[in-house]
Scaffold this motif. Sequence first.
Motif, PDB file in Angstrom:
ATOM      1  N   LEU A  54       0.833  -1.202   0.000  1.00 42.57           N
ATOM      2  CA  LEU A  54       0.000   0.000   0.000  1.00 42.57           C
ATOM      3  C   LEU A  54       0.868   1.252   0.000  1.00 42.57           C
ATOM      4  O   LEU A  54       1.908   1.291   0.652  1.00 42.57           O
ATOM      5  N   GLN A  95      -4.771   6.437   0.310  1.00 44.04           N
ATOM      6  CA  GLN A  95      -5.862   5.771  -0.396  1.00 44.04           C
ATOM      7  C   GLN A  95      -7.177   6.484  -0.133  1.00 44.04           C
ATOM      8  O   GLN A  95      -7.447   6.951   0.973  1.00 44.04           O
ATOM      9  N   GLU A  97     -10.490   5.372  -0.506  1.00 40.43           N
ATOM     10  CA  GLU A  97     -11.626   4.712   0.130  1.00 40.43           C
ATOM     11  C   GLU A  97     -11.537   4.844   1.657  1.00 40.43           C
ATOM     12  O   GLU A  97     -10.467   4.779   2.237  1.00 40.43           O
ATOM     13  N   ASN A 111      -6.598   4.985   6.201  1.00 36.05           N
ATOM     14  CA  ASN A 111      -6.656   5.555   4.857  1.00 36.05           C
ATOM     15  C   ASN A 111      -6.861   7.058   4.938  1.00 36.05           C
ATOM     16  O   ASN A 111      -7.623   7.554   5.770  1.00 36.05           O
ATOM     17  N   GLU A 231     -15.504  -0.996   2.656  1.00 41.05           N
ATOM     18  CA  GLU A 231     -14.691  -2.057   3.236  1.00 41.05           C
ATOM     19  C   GLU A 231     -14.706  -2.000   4.771  1.00 41.05           C
ATOM     20  O   GLU A 231     -14.777  -3.024   5.432  1.00 41.05           O
ATOM     21  N   THR A 279      -7.107   5.697  -5.717  1.00 46.91           N
ATOM     22  CA  THR A 279      -8.194   4.755  -5.486  1.00 46.91           C
ATOM     23  C   THR A 279      -7.598   3.354  -5.390  1.00 46.91           C
ATOM     24  O   THR A 279      -6.462   3.114  -5.808  1.00 46.91           O
ATOM     25  N   ALA A 280      -8.404   2.465  -4.863  1.00 43.92           N
ATOM     26  CA  ALA A 280      -7.953   1.068  -4.768  1.00 43.92           C
ATOM     27  C   ALA A 280      -7.579   0.546  -6.147  1.00 43.92           C
ATOM     28  O   ALA A 280      -6.609  -0.188  -6.320  1.00 43.92           O
ATOM     29  N   SER A 352     -11.788  -2.622  -3.109  1.00 42.16           N
ATOM     30  CA  SER A 352     -10.617  -2.289  -2.306  1.00 42.16           C
ATOM     31  C   SER A 352      -9.349  -2.726  -3.007  1.00 42.16           C
ATOM     32  O   SER A 352      -8.271  -2.695  -2.433  1.00 42.16           O
ATOM     33  N   GLY A 353      -9.500  -3.166  -4.214  1.00 38.10           N
ATOM     34  CA  GLY A 353      -8.309  -3.565  -4.954  1.00 38.10           C
ATOM     35  C   GLY A 353      -7.902  -4.999  -4.667  1.00 38.10           C
ATOM     36  O   GLY A 353      -6.909  -5.483  -5.188  1.00 38.10           O
ATOM     37  N   ARG A 354      -8.655  -5.666  -3.862  1.00 34.88           N
ATOM     38  CA  ARG A 354      -8.336  -7.061  -3.598  1.00 34.88           C
ATOM     39  C   ARG A 354      -9.069  -7.923  -4.611  1.00 34.88           C
ATOM     40  O   ARG A 354     -10.050  -7.504  -5.193  1.00 34.88           O
TER      41      ARG A 354
END
Length: 466
Positions: A54, A95, A97, A111, A231, A279-280, A352-354
């Motif tokens: 991150l 980040q 979010e 964040n 999230e 952003t994610a 969340s980018g996951r």
Amino acid sequence: MRRPARAAVALVAVLALSGHPAAQTKIKADSNKYTPAQDVQIGQEAAAEIRKELPLLNDQRLDDWVERIGQRLVSAIPAEFAHNEFRYTFEVVNQKEINAFALPGGPMFLNRGMIEAASTEAEVAGVMAHEISHVALRHGTAQATKGEKFQIGAVLGQIAGAVVGGTAGSIIATTSQLGLGTYFLKFGRAAESQADILGAQMLARAGYDPRQMANMFKTIEAEGGGGRQPEFMSSHPNPGNRFNAINKEADSLKVQGNADSGQFAAIKSRLAGMSAALTAEQIAANKKGQAPAGTSTPAGRTSVRVEPPSGRERTYQPGKFLRVTVPSNWQPQEGRDGVTYAPEGGFVRDNSGRTATTHGLQIGVAQGGTGNLQRDTEAILQGFARSNPNLRSVGSRREALGGRTGLTTVLSNVSDVSGQPETVAVSTAQLKDGNILFVVGVSPREEAQVYEAAFKRVRQVLQIAD
Ligand SMILES: [Zn+2]
């Protein structure tokens, strides 16, 4: 399937003192098989991974401000929950979010979007107090303690992969890691209540109005919109009536002094003067290429067309004793605790980018069975339920798995990634050493018929030679 955990945790841990209507709620920490030193180790390993994954904001002014709030809160931790080994750190992630999380032993990540969404310093402090409470009460390892006897030996060193390895939201991750992301970043409702209450108490002691924590949760919940919850809310589910419960606790608390630094407006304008937080999706795109094979989905796509299971098959030998035959368009993805077979696009990225698996099947072994398949299966399913509050059992049946006695439980869930209903089939059988072999198939409900046929075929032709 949803990423790490919410759901039913059945420990009565928050006890109101009866007879003293104005007394603050007494908190009792859950039992925990881990040592505080293990909390620290787990948290440090995960934090090291997170720092690689991150983008930290690395702004001294912001860091100093957050550090000041954090240290005030840490000094307000009640003595019985203060662990000497723990080291609380506070880092701001660039980040957008709204999110914040804390790892066992103390590392916290906030964040930038969380700070930007807050309207007062006390609101930021509220989220931090809540997170610190999870750490101080050792909720991550307490959940692991009661959740899964299966995974006790396997926890250390694995969380990092579960948190940032790209599968943290999926039931697949929950399965393969037996819930690491779950245990350390997602909490059940009982833990949430505790963190709200202890957080409120710490805020008051530190000199912040605990009601502002309730306000901040409202802001976060409102941010969701569009059917997709932030999230933060998925990791910290509302235990029910959260806003009122915090305010009620606040009634019994006296705010001691005024901790407000008076810097909030300056902090906000400093942030406003910076280029926008990432952003994610942007973060994910930036690290594309270093993502593990099979988990990198084009950024920005939350769902992709996935080819149906091929009629042709391929056989793999994922372990010494297993031969697995799957549709030929499913590729193996090895994880630490199992192998996932999924078609291209069966991995998707959430907001969340996951990434998570929406179409595919995973095979793994859960250690520490009791010799009773039914009971062990229930324990495994409970682990899933903790991570996936929308998970509902549809039914369970005896069905051979790889030629031996097995159980297949079909569950419905709502995908955190797509927001769509999905069907999950968890099949289990006992290995000679008492461990449990599990096969978990996940597919969107509307495609479940097609996928279930494929999963069933896999279960039938699976060869076990333990
Ligand atoms: Zn929480």
